[in-house]
Design a protein around this motif. Structure first.
Motif, PDB file in Angstrom:
ATOM      1  N   LEU A   1       0.834  -1.210   0.000  1.00 20.77           N
ATOM      2  CA  LEU A   1       0.000   0.000   0.000  1.00 20.77           C
ATOM      3  C   LEU A   1       0.865   1.255   0.000  1.00 20.77           C
ATOM      4  O   LEU A   1       0.521   2.249  -0.658  1.00 20.77           O
ATOM      5  CB  LEU A   1      -0.933  -0.007   1.216  1.00 20.77           C
ATOM      6  CG  LEU A   1      -2.084  -1.015   1.149  1.00 20.77           C
ATOM      7  CD1 LEU A   1      -2.836  -1.069   2.476  1.00 20.77           C
ATOM      8  CD2 LEU A   1      -3.052  -0.675   0.019  1.00 20.77           C
ATOM      9  N   VAL A   2       1.986   1.210   0.724  1.00 12.36           N
ATOM     10  CA  VAL A   2       2.922   2.337   0.683  1.00 12.36           C
ATOM     11  C   VAL A   2       3.458   2.504  -0.737  1.00 12.36           C
ATOM     12  O   VAL A   2       3.572   3.617  -1.259  1.00 12.36           O
ATOM     13  CB  VAL A   2       4.083   2.122   1.680  1.00 12.36           C
ATOM     14  CG1 VAL A   2       5.181   3.175   1.450  1.00 12.36           C
ATOM     15  CG2 VAL A   2       3.579   2.205   3.111  1.00 12.36           C
ATOM     16  N   GLY A   3       3.771   1.382  -1.388  1.00  9.22           N
ATOM     17  CA  GLY A   3       4.240   1.432  -2.762  1.00  9.22           C
ATOM     18  C   GLY A   3       3.217   2.034  -3.706  1.00  9.22           C
ATOM     19  O   GLY A   3       3.576   2.673  -4.705  1.00  9.22           O
ATOM     20  N   LEU A   4       1.950   1.867  -3.407  1.00  3.82           N
ATOM     21  CA  LEU A   4       0.878   2.428  -4.241  1.00  3.82           C
ATOM     22  C   LEU A   4       0.637   3.903  -3.940  1.00  3.82           C
ATOM     23  O   LEU A   4      -0.207   4.535  -4.584  1.00  3.82           O
ATOM     24  CB  LEU A   4      -0.417   1.637  -4.026  1.00  3.82           C
ATOM     25  CG  LEU A   4      -0.440   0.223  -4.607  1.00  3.82           C
ATOM     26  CD1 LEU A   4      -1.712  -0.514  -4.169  1.00  3.82           C
ATOM     27  CD2 LEU A   4      -0.364   0.261  -6.129  1.00  3.82           C
ATOM     28  N   GLY A   5       1.347   4.419  -2.933  1.00  2.01           N
ATOM     29  CA  GLY A   5       1.239   5.846  -2.645  1.00  2.01           C
ATOM     30  C   GLY A   5       0.440   6.199  -1.415  1.00  2.01           C
ATOM     31  O   GLY A   5       0.279   7.387  -1.103  1.00  2.01           O
TER      32      GLY A   5
END
Length: 219
Positions: free
Chosen positions: A109-113
């Protein structure tokens, strides 16, 4: 615990893993090429990995834990004792796998922003796992894999049972202490997590030694 309930818990863990891998696969096309995969003690990103690693390699960890905890009871020399704490074992496995799944999903989820405080999530998740495992540790019976496998617990089943009853209570208390880290800066929070992990181990180890020595004197 009936065999049917054991099967239900096992299938629940399997279903969680299947859904998890489905989510990982669905996230993959939308991830940037480089995804944050590690944070320092201050909660700052200090390492990135290719999205294939984040979506398909790191998720192997919860699957590996599930497979390992499924296989170990079959080869443990005291495998018959697992039947005596089957319910506790299934719940410990489920909690451990669930924790790893949740942390992996937060990473994606962090990778998705999404703006997620990973440091805070870790400071919540680890103490909760300690509390869950501690709650069932007192029911863990003599084996060579799971529990406080110390020279004195392995030498005496009586010492094993006493040690695990105390150790389980101390783990719950340690987990609650570690949870206080949620209300502190990250560095202090991780210090409290370490105290919550290490202090029960140290006290339980000393108690195990003293219990074994007392048992030898009584004999």
């Amino acid at each position: 615990m009936t065999n049917q309930n054991k099967i239900k818990l096992n299938w629940l863990t399997v279903i969680i893993l299947i859904i998890f891998w489905g989510v990982c696969a669905s996230f993959y096309p939308y991830l940037p090429d480089q995804v944050p995969t590690h944070w320092n003690i201050k909660g700052e990103v200090d390492n990135y990995s290719h999205k294939s690693v984040a979506a398909f390699i790191l998720p192997l960890l919860p699957l590996g834990i599930y497979l390992l905890m499924t296989f170990i009871p079959k080869i443990d020399p005291k495998k018959e004792n697992y039947l005596k704490f089957a319910s506790s074992y299934e719940k410990i496995r489920l909690a451990t796998v669930a924790l790893m799944v949740v942390l992996n999903l937060f990473t994606l989820l962090v990778g998705l922003g999404y703006d997620i405080n990973i440091s805070l999530m870790v400071r919540i998740a680890i103490p909760l796992l300690i509390i869950v495992i501690g709650n069932y540790m007192g029911k863990v019976r003599y084996n060579y894999t799971l529990g406080f496998r110390l020279p004195w617990t392995l030498a005496s089943e009586e010492v094993w049972n006493k040690t695990h009853r105390l150790g389980g209570k101390l783990m719950v208390a340690g987990g609650l202490v570690a949870l206080l880290g949620v209300f502190t800066p990250p560095s202090m929070g991780f210090a409290l997590v370490m105290v919550g992990i290490l202090l029960p181990i140290v006290v339980t180890t000393v108690y195990s030694f003293l219990s074994y020595q007392k048992l030898r004197v009584d004999e």
